[in-house]
Write a protein that holds these residues in place. Structure first.
Motif, PDB file in Angstrom:
ATOM      1  N   ASP A  90       0.860  -1.157   0.097  1.00  0.00           N
ATOM      2  CA  ASP A  90      -0.041  -0.135   0.220  1.00  0.00           C
ATOM      3  C   ASP A  90       0.843   1.372   0.017  1.00  0.00           C
ATOM      4  N   ARG A  91       0.679   2.294  -0.852  1.00  0.00           N
ATOM      5  CA  ARG A  91       1.282   3.387  -0.821  1.00  0.00           C
ATOM      6  C   ARG A  91       1.460   4.241   0.510  1.00  0.00           C
ATOM      7  N   SER A  92       0.356   3.963   1.319  1.00  0.00           N
ATOM      8  CA  SER A  92       0.342   4.586   2.697  1.00  0.00           C
ATOM      9  C   SER A  92       1.253   3.750   3.744  1.00  0.00           C
ATOM     10  N   SER A  93       1.745   2.777   3.417  1.00  0.00           N
ATOM     11  CA  SER A  93       2.527   1.881   4.260  1.00  0.00           C
ATOM     12  C   SER A  93       3.753   2.752   4.878  1.00  0.00           C
ATOM     13  N   THR A  94       3.763   2.732   6.143  1.00  0.00           N
ATOM     14  CA  THR A  94       4.948   3.639   6.660  1.00  0.00           C
ATOM     15  C   THR A  94       6.048   2.629   6.717  1.00  0.00           C
ATOM     16  N   THR A  95       5.980   1.264   6.409  1.00  0.00           N
ATOM     17  CA  THR A  95       7.284   0.620   6.458  1.00  0.00           C
ATOM     18  C   THR A  95       7.875   0.530   4.887  1.00  0.00           C
ATOM     19  N   ALA A 160       6.788  -0.300  -9.534  1.00  0.00           N
ATOM     20  CA  ALA A 160       5.813   0.513 -10.363  1.00  0.00           C
ATOM     21  C   ALA A 160       4.683   0.895  -9.671  1.00  0.00           C
ATOM     22  N   ASP A 161       4.205   2.028  -9.856  1.00  0.00           N
ATOM     23  CA  ASP A 161       2.938   2.529  -9.214  1.00  0.00           C
ATOM     24  C   ASP A 161       1.743   1.927  -9.837  1.00  0.00           C
ATOM     25  N   VAL A 162       0.881   1.315  -9.292  1.00  0.00           N
ATOM     26  CA  VAL A 162      -0.192   0.506  -9.698  1.00  0.00           C
ATOM     27  C   VAL A 162      -1.373   0.976  -8.884  1.00  0.00           C
ATOM     28  N   GLY A 163      -2.318   1.699  -9.313  1.00  0.00           N
ATOM     29  CA  GLY A 163      -3.568   2.153  -8.444  1.00  0.00           C
ATOM     30  C   GLY A 163      -3.110   2.566  -7.068  1.00  0.00           C
ATOM     31  N   ASP A 164      -3.667   2.527  -6.098  1.00  0.00           N
ATOM     32  CA  ASP A 164      -3.284   2.825  -4.606  1.00  0.00           C
ATOM     33  C   ASP A 164      -2.164   2.102  -3.963  1.00  0.00           C
ATOM     34  N   HIS A 165      -1.516   1.105  -4.900  1.00  0.00           N
ATOM     35  CA  HIS A 165      -0.553   0.340  -4.326  1.00  0.00           C
ATOM     36  C   HIS A 165       0.751   0.301  -5.356  1.00  0.00           C
ATOM     37  N   ILE A 166       1.804  -0.099  -4.486  1.00  0.00           N
ATOM     38  CA  ILE A 166       3.061  -0.061  -5.388  1.00  0.00           C
ATOM     39  C   ILE A 166       3.561  -1.698  -5.725  1.00  0.00           C
ATOM     40  N   LEU A 167       3.905  -2.092  -6.993  1.00  0.00           N
ATOM     41  CA  LEU A 167       4.441  -3.382  -7.197  1.00  0.00           C
ATOM     42  C   LEU A 167       5.831  -3.341  -7.046  1.00  0.00           C
ATOM     43  N   VAL A 168       6.279  -4.448  -6.474  1.00  0.00           N
ATOM     44  CA  VAL A 168       7.796  -4.493  -6.244  1.00  0.00           C
ATOM     45  C   VAL A 168       8.159  -5.812  -6.713  1.00  0.00           C
ATOM     46  N   VAL A 169       9.017  -5.903  -7.443  1.00  0.00           N
ATOM     47  CA  VAL A 169       9.867  -7.094  -8.106  1.00  0.00           C
ATOM     48  C   VAL A 169      11.148  -7.296  -7.761  1.00  0.00           C
TER      49      VAL A 169
END
Length: 198
Positions: A90-95, A160-169
Motif C-alpha cells: 500500500d502506498r500509505s505503508s509506513t514500512t 511500479a505505481d499501480v492504483g493505490d499500491h506499489i508493485l515491487v519486483v
C-alpha cells in the motif's frame, strides 16, 4: 516487375500487420461505453476479492541497521529466467520507505501455524521483531524469520505505481526450503490452513 510485386506484397503485409495490431490494441482496452470503469461497488468488490484464498509471506529488510518488515498476501512468482518474484505494498505503508531504501529484502513464506506472526507484522505501533518473534540475520543482513516454510533473499529489480499500491519486483539471489509444512492462507479476512484432497 517481380521486385515491384514483392515490394507490394511486403507493403501490403505491413499494412495488414498494422491493422491487426491496432485491432489487438483496441481489444485490450476497456470499452468505457459498455463498462463504467471505476464505479464498481466498493463493498461488493472487497467481498469478491475476499473469496480468493492467498498465501501469506512476511517481507523483511534491514534499513539503517534497523530491521523492518510487513505481512503481504499479494506475493507471486513472476519469472523463472531471470528468477523474479513480486508483491504489492500500500502506498500509505509506513514500512515501505525503509524497505525501498534497503539494498535487498527477504521473503519469508509462512507455515500454517504462524498466523500470530502474520498478524503481528500486520499491526502498527508494535516492535515486530521483539519477542516472541524469532529471527536471525541472513547472508546479506536481511532478517530471516525462524520456522518458516521457505525464504527467498531478493535484490530490488523493479517497482511500479499501480492504483493505490506499489508493485515491487525482486530478483531472487537465494532460495531455501526449510520443510514441507503446509502453508498459511488468508481467506475472507482470516488466516487458515490448507487441506489437501485425498
Amino acid at each position: 516487375m517481380t521486385a515491384t510485386a514483392d515490394a507490394g506484397q511486403v507493403n501490403s503485409g505491413r499494412a495488414r500487420a498494422r491493422r491487426a495490431g491496432a485491432g489487438r490494441a483496441k481489444a485490450g482496452r476497456v470499452d468505457t461505453g459498455r463498462v463504467d470503469a471505476g464505479r464498481v461497488d466498493a463493498d461488493g468488490f472487497r467481498r469478491a476479492l475476499a473469496v480468493h484464498a492467498a498465501g501469506v509471506v512476511i517481507v523483511t529488510a534491514q534499513s539503517g541497521g534497523i530491521p523492518v518488515g510487513l505481512t503481504a498476501t499479494s506475493f507471486s512468482s513472476v519469472s523463472l529466467e531471470p528468477p523474479l518474484v513480486s508483491f504489492y505494498v500500500d502506498r500509505s505503508s509506513t514500512t515501505w520507505p525503509s524497505l525501498r531504501a534497503a539494498g535487498h529484502f527477504a521473503v519469508n513464506v509462512l507455515a500454517c501455524d504462524q498466523a500470530d506472526l502474520a498478524a503481528r507484522f500486520a499491526r502498527k505501533d508494535v516492535d515486530r521483531f521483539a519477542e516472541p518473534t524469532r529471527w536471525r540475520p541472513g547472508p546479506l543482513g536481511a532478517p530471516l524469520l525462524q520456522d518458516v516454510s521457505a525464504h527467498l533473499v531478493c535484490l530490488p529489480y523493479e517497482t511500479a505505481d499501480v492504483g493505490d499500491h506499489i508493485l515491487v519486483v525482486g530478483l531472487v539471489a537465494e532460495a531455501r526450503v526449510h520443510g514441507p509444512g503446509r502453508p498459511l492462507l488468508y481467506h475472507q479476512g482470516r488466516f487458515g490452513r490448507f487441506i489437501a484432497h485425498p
